[in-house]
Design a protein around this motif. Structure first.
Motif, short mmCIF file in Angstrom:
data_model
loop_
_atom_site.label_atom_id
_atom_site.label_comp_id
_atom_site.label_asym_id
_atom_site.label_seq_id
_atom_site.Cartn_x
_atom_site.Cartn_y
_atom_site.Cartn_z
N UNK A 12 6.43 3.57 -0.06
CA UNK A 12 5.37 3.14 -0.97
C UNK A 12 4.03 3.15 -0.24
N UNK A 13 3.00 3.62 -0.95
CA UNK A 13 1.63 3.62 -0.46
C UNK A 13 0.74 3.07 -1.56
N UNK A 14 0.11 1.93 -1.32
CA UNK A 14 -0.89 1.46 -2.28
C UNK A 14 -2.24 2.01 -1.82
N UNK A 15 -3.12 2.32 -2.78
CA UNK A 15 -4.40 2.94 -2.45
C UNK A 15 -5.50 2.34 -3.31
N UNK A 62 -0.27 -13.96 -1.20
CA UNK A 62 0.43 -12.92 -1.96
C UNK A 62 0.42 -11.61 -1.20
N UNK A 63 -0.74 -11.18 -0.74
CA UNK A 63 -0.87 -9.88 -0.08
C UNK A 63 -0.28 -9.91 1.32
N UNK A 64 -0.23 -11.06 1.93
CA UNK A 64 0.36 -11.20 3.27
C UNK A 64 1.83 -10.81 3.29
N UNK A 65 2.50 -10.83 2.17
CA UNK A 65 3.93 -10.46 2.08
C UNK A 65 4.14 -8.95 2.16
N UNK A 66 3.10 -8.16 1.89
CA UNK A 66 3.24 -6.71 1.75
C UNK A 66 3.61 -6.06 3.08
N UNK A 67 4.66 -5.22 3.01
CA UNK A 67 5.14 -4.50 4.20
C UNK A 67 4.89 -3.00 4.11
N UNK A 68 4.52 -2.49 2.95
CA UNK A 68 4.25 -1.06 2.82
C UNK A 68 2.80 -0.77 3.18
N UNK A 69 2.47 0.50 3.32
CA UNK A 69 1.13 0.93 3.74
C UNK A 69 0.10 0.67 2.64
N UNK A 70 -1.03 0.10 3.04
CA UNK A 70 -2.18 -0.10 2.16
C UNK A 70 -3.26 0.88 2.63
#
Length: 187
Positions: A68-71, A88-96
């Motif tokens: 997954x890549x969020x952009x 909330x965003x601190x949980x994200x492990x995929x690439x931003x």
């Protein structure tokens, strides 16, 4: 917008992932299934709910061989700042991925030129770097990662089973269709 069946155009971008800055290119998408999830901006309202929903499904997506890549058009530095300041965003492990040049947003035809922000676009890309699904929502309409998982399962099934297609509401293990003259007018 007719990007279905086209190869992802060349790009190079910086991203924030797991406490590090990384490089992401069109070549990063090859050899695995990928999801690119565009959103308007960091520090906003609907966006964190969508990114959290993606994170809540990230393990399932990885089990399906999907990265997954969020952009957004923010920088990778802004992504780090948001990651560090939001529970909330601190949980994200995929690439931003940062897209301050708006190259990715333009390549995927989701750039709102007037605002300089990306629309809510989701793209499923196969291991050859070819776009298989496209979904674009209005700014106030959040996406559902459970639906995304179902679309990926269907896309993977169709890729692995040439000559078969998945009907509406198809779920893994349910019946598919084999298009032929015998089916014309019988569905």
């Amino acid at each position: 917008m007719n990007l279905i069946g086209t190869e992802v155009q060349p790009f190079s971008a910086k991203a924030f992932k797991n406490g590090e800055f990384i490089d992401v290119t069109n070549e990063s998408l090859k050899g695995q299934w990928s999801v690119i999830c565009f959103y308007p901006a960091d520090f906003t309202f609907v966006c964190p709910t969508e990114l959290e929903d993606l994170q809540n499904n990230y393990e399932t997506l990885k089990e399906l061989g999907v990265e997954v890549y969020s952009v957004s058009t923010d920088t990778h530095f802004t992504h780090k700042g948001w990651h560090d300041s939001s529970e909330t965003i601190n949980k994200i492990q995929y690439a931003m991925v940062g897209d301050p040049s708006q190259t990715l947003s333009r390549n995927f035809e989701v750039l709102n030129e007037e605002e300089g922000l990306a629309e809510r676009g989701t793209f499923v890309i196969d291991p050859d770097g070819v776009i298989q699904t496209v979904e674009v929502n209005a700014g106030g309409i959040g996406r559902d990662a459970d639906t995304l998982v179902q679309k990926i399962r269907a896309a993977q099934y169709v890729r692995n089973n040439p000559g078969e297609v998945c009907p509406a509401k198809w779920e893994e293990g349910s019946e598919t269709l084999k298009p032929s003259l015998d089916l014309v007018g019988k569905i």
